[in-house]
Design a protein around this motif. Structure first.
Motif, PDB file in Angstrom:
ATOM      1  N   GLU A 171      50.819  28.958  40.401  1.00  0.00           N
ATOM      2  CA  GLU A 171      50.309  30.284  40.067  1.00  0.00           C
ATOM      3  C   GLU A 171      48.807  30.324  39.831  1.00  0.00           C
ATOM      4  OE1 GLU A 171      52.603  31.416  36.701  1.00  0.00           O
ATOM      5  OE2 GLU A 171      54.427  31.817  37.852  1.00  0.00           O
ATOM      6  N   LEU A 172      48.164  29.159  39.798  1.00  0.00           N
ATOM      7  CA  LEU A 172      46.714  29.139  39.605  1.00  0.00           C
ATOM      8  C   LEU A 172      46.032  28.549  40.828  1.00  0.00           C
ATOM      9  CD1 LEU A 172      46.082  28.263  35.839  1.00  0.00           C
ATOM     10  CD2 LEU A 172      45.515  30.364  37.023  1.00  0.00           C
TER      11      LEU A 172
ATOM     12  N   THR B  88      38.143  17.116  36.477  1.00  0.00           N
ATOM     13  CA  THR B  88      37.385  17.986  37.369  1.00  0.00           C
ATOM     14  C   THR B  88      37.993  17.919  38.767  1.00  0.00           C
ATOM     15  OG1 THR B  88      35.355  17.623  36.106  1.00  0.00           O
ATOM     16  CG2 THR B  88      35.112  18.531  38.317  1.00  0.00           C
ATOM     17  N   PHE B  89      38.053  19.070  39.427  1.00  0.00           N
ATOM     18  CA  PHE B  89      38.573  19.101  40.800  1.00  0.00           C
ATOM     19  C   PHE B  89      37.879  20.227  41.560  1.00  0.00           C
ATOM     20  CE2 PHE B  89      41.080  22.007  38.330  1.00  0.00           C
ATOM     21  CZ  PHE B  89      41.423  23.060  39.183  1.00  0.00           C
ATOM     22  N   THR B  90      37.983  20.189  42.861  1.00  0.00           N
ATOM     23  CA  THR B  90      37.402  21.255  43.684  1.00  0.00           C
ATOM     24  C   THR B  90      38.520  22.124  44.242  1.00  0.00           C
ATOM     25  OG1 THR B  90      37.395  19.859  45.658  1.00  0.00           O
ATOM     26  CG2 THR B  90      35.384  19.896  44.324  1.00  0.00           C
ATOM     27  N   SER B  91      38.229  23.411  44.347  1.00  0.00           N
ATOM     28  CA  SER B  91      39.250  24.329  44.839  1.00  0.00           C
ATOM     29  C   SER B  91      38.579  25.577  45.407  1.00  0.00           C
ATOM     30  CB  SER B  91      40.204  24.732  43.714  1.00  0.00           C
ATOM     31  OG  SER B  91      41.213  25.598  44.187  1.00  0.00           O
ATOM     32  N   GLU B  92      39.224  26.204  46.388  1.00  0.00           N
ATOM     33  CA  GLU B  92      38.738  27.479  46.926  1.00  0.00           C
ATOM     34  C   GLU B  92      39.188  28.594  45.998  1.00  0.00           C
ATOM     35  OE1 GLU B  92      39.820  30.377  50.614  1.00  0.00           O
ATOM     36  OE2 GLU B  92      39.304  28.310  51.164  1.00  0.00           O
ATOM     37  N   LEU B  93      38.249  29.408  45.525  1.00  0.00           N
ATOM     38  CA  LEU B  93      38.567  30.468  44.576  1.00  0.00           C
ATOM     39  C   LEU B  93      39.342  31.590  45.267  1.00  0.00           C
ATOM     40  CD1 LEU B  93      35.189  30.643  42.613  1.00  0.00           C
ATOM     41  CD2 LEU B  93      37.304  29.442  41.982  1.00  0.00           C
ATOM     42  N   LYS B  94      40.401  32.062  44.609  1.00  0.00           N
ATOM     43  CA  LYS B  94      41.274  33.083  45.193  1.00  0.00           C
ATOM     44  C   LYS B  94      40.876  34.503  44.819  1.00  0.00           C
ATOM     45  CE  LYS B  94      45.290  30.003  45.300  1.00  0.00           C
ATOM     46  NZ  LYS B  94      46.692  29.803  44.851  1.00  0.00           N
ATOM     47  N   GLY B  95      39.906  34.659  43.939  1.00  0.00           N
ATOM     48  CA  GLY B  95      39.475  35.993  43.529  1.00  0.00           C
ATOM     49  C   GLY B  95      38.166  35.910  42.781  1.00  0.00           C
TER      50      GLY B  95
ATOM     51  N   GLU C 230      34.109  27.412  47.777  1.00  0.00           N
ATOM     52  CA  GLU C 230      34.525  26.167  47.134  1.00  0.00           C
ATOM     53  C   GLU C 230      33.840  26.065  45.768  1.00  0.00           C
ATOM     54  OE1 GLU C 230      36.532  23.482  47.862  1.00  0.00           O
ATOM     55  OE2 GLU C 230      37.400  24.631  49.508  1.00  0.00           O
ATOM     56  N   ALA C 231      34.631  25.768  44.750  1.00  0.00           N
ATOM     57  CA  ALA C 231      34.072  25.664  43.400  1.00  0.00           C
ATOM     58  C   ALA C 231      34.448  24.325  42.782  1.00  0.00           C
ATOM     59  CB  ALA C 231      34.577  26.805  42.517  1.00  0.00           C
TER      60      ALA C 231
ATOM     61  N   LEU D 125      42.790  43.150  48.846  1.00  0.00           N
ATOM     62  CA  LEU D 125      42.602  42.380  50.075  1.00  0.00           C
ATOM     63  C   LEU D 125      41.906  43.224  51.139  1.00  0.00           C
ATOM     64  CD1 LEU D 125      46.076  40.602  50.502  1.00  0.00           C
ATOM     65  CD2 LEU D 125      43.948  39.548  49.757  1.00  0.00           C
ATOM     66  N   THR D 126      41.105  42.579  51.954  1.00  0.00           N
ATOM     67  CA  THR D 126      40.553  43.224  53.136  1.00  0.00           C
ATOM     68  C   THR D 126      41.496  42.961  54.302  1.00  0.00           C
ATOM     69  OG1 THR D 126      39.299  41.260  53.797  1.00  0.00           O
ATOM     70  CG2 THR D 126      38.209  42.835  52.308  1.00  0.00           C
TER      71      THR D 126
END
Length: 462
Positions: free
Chosen positions: A194-195, A213-220, A227-228, A324-325
């Motif tokens: 869910e996150l 710490t990890f990297t992830s593509e932000l969903k919103g 990438e954050a 969403l677009t």
């Protein structure tokens, strides 16, 4: 008035109309009266300017234009009724002749409902899924209920899948902390998805007080899609504890006294759900076969409008509510623009064919909708819209949508006639008896036709 009709193709006609000038008298009088109220002429009181003065000062042409625009809808409607055609949408009108004091002549091209021959549907056969509820289905249902009554208790150990962790988050893009990238006290169930992607791996194995710490593509948020670098700190680890499956649980979670009674009720509910799904499947497959059997020409302008309406509603209503677009939606769906356009067009064609065929069947079978049927359908539509019946009814009346609802119920009754005549068997080869619920059938029709609505007869203008 004289009129003639020329069939251009199965879905379009051209009306040719000639009107003797004396039939424009009422519209001419109305035009002079209207202009009288809009202009002033020195020496005359407002509204008392003679017609000859208006002609001299403002031109006879302006009066004729106003009169013709006023009269056209009446003459067009008379021509449509005389030709016995069912127009769709707005006609394309061309004034071919206007002789002051002699004649008005015009043509009107308009899409029409095609003439449809209802095919013999008595031989339709469809196969649907059998209604089978296994012990595993029942156990899964009870486990889902059990999961809703789970409790959490803090533990002093490393976090594992299924645990509920309380975490603090901080997201950075290009080394800068995002203004909306900080959150504290977030509760997250490991493995729920869910996150953010990657968070499960990051927190699994951490004890309270530990960080990762990890990297992830932000969903919103403000940096959606980027990438954050995300820092996560676990402040608490809690284990979920499920209640024992016994009679006490049954009494806590339901109105039943024993676990066996709860399981029996779960089995019955699952059977009812599968029977509903089976009926819906039968209706959809019968409708698909009926559409295949019928020859239905599609008015091109109506199809174009329907496709545009579906795209507009998806982009500006459904996706807008989800944030969403259309580009993001297509990316998530794994579709190209071309695939999306083709799919939308296919759905629009099916919706138009569904309405045309079932409307013709309504007329053929002389099916009517009574007040009770309309009220039941309105109640169901209100429930699905999240509005109270009174609110929904008020919105329907104020929006002039009552005929649309009547049409939905009537088409549902028409489809019910076809389903009743069809042979329906399940995957085990057993005959399926379907409940005669026309309102549920109407929902199947609505799902097929979706955005398609009968196009009202528009008033033409010169």
């Amino acid at each position: 008035m004289k009129s003639a009709v020329e069939t251009l193709n199965p879905t379009r006609v051209r009306l040719t109309v000639e009107v003797p000038f004396e039939e424009l008298k009422d519209s001419l009088d109305a035009a002079y009266k209207k202009i009288n109220q809009q202009v002033t002429v020195k020496g005359f009181r407002k509204g008392k300017i003679p017609a000859r003065v208006i002609d001299q000062r403002f031109g006879r042409g302006a009066v004729l234009e106003e009169a013709v625009n006023d009269a056209l809808p009446k003459f067009y409607t008379e021509a449509v009724n005389e030709a016995e055609v069912n127009p769709l949408g707005q006609p394309e009108v061309d004034i071919t002749e206007l002789k002051d004091g002699e004649l008005l002549a015009f043509t009107a091209e308009v899409d029409i409902r095609p003439t449809i021959e209802i095919p013999d549907y008595s031989g339709i056969e469809v196969t649907v899924d059998a209604v089978e509820v296994t012990d595993e289905d029942v156990e899964k249902s009870v486990e889902q209920l059990r999961d809703r009554f789970a409790s959490t208790n803090p533990v002093e150990r490393a976090a594992a899948e299924g645990d509920v962790v309380t975490i603090d988050l901080e997201a950075k893009v290009d080394g800068e902390v995002l203004p909306d990238g900080v959150a504290s006290g977030v509760q997250y169930t490991i493995g729920s998805g869910e996150l953010l992607d990657g968070i499960d791996e990051a927190v699994t194995g951490l004890e309270a007080g530990a960080e990762a710490t990890f990297t992830s593509e932000l969903k919103g948020g403000s940096a959606e899609g980027k990438e954050a670098e995300v820092s996560v700190k676990v402040t608490q680890v809690a284990a979920r504890e499920l209640p024992e499956l016994d009679d006490d649980f049954a009494q806590m979670a339901s109105e039943f006294d024993t676990l066996e009674e709860l399981k029996a009720d779960s089995r019955k509910r699952l059977e009812n759900m599968k029977q509903y799904d089976q009926a819906t499947q039968a209706q959809e497959r019968v409708l698909d076969q009926l559409i295949e059997l019928a020859e239905v020409p599609i008015p091109e302008k109506l199809l174009e409008d329907e496709v545009n309406t579906r795209k507009h509603n998806l982009e500006h209503h459904q996706l807008g509510q989800m944030g969403l677009t259309i580009e993001k939606y297509l990316e998530l769906q794994g579709k190209t623009v071309e695939e999306f356009d083709a799919e939308t067009r296919e759905q629009a064609v099916k919706g138009i064919k569904t309405q045309f065929i079932l409307d013709e069947l309504v007329n053929k079978e002389k099916l009517n909708v009574n007040q009770e049927e309309l009220t039941e359908h309105l109640m169901r539509r209100a429930s699905s819209s999240g509005m109270s019946p009174d609110q929904f009814a008020k919105a329907v009346v104020e929006g002039g949508q009552v005929p649309m609802l009547v049409g939905e119920v009537a088409r549902g009754k028409a489809l019910a006639v076809v389903v009743e005549a069809a042979k329906v068997v399940d995957t085990n080869g057993e005959p399926v008896e379907l409940d005669d619920d026309e309102d549920e059938t109407a929902e199947t029709v609505d799902a097929s036709s979706e955005e398609t609505e009968d196009k009202a007869e528009d008033k033409p203008e010169a």
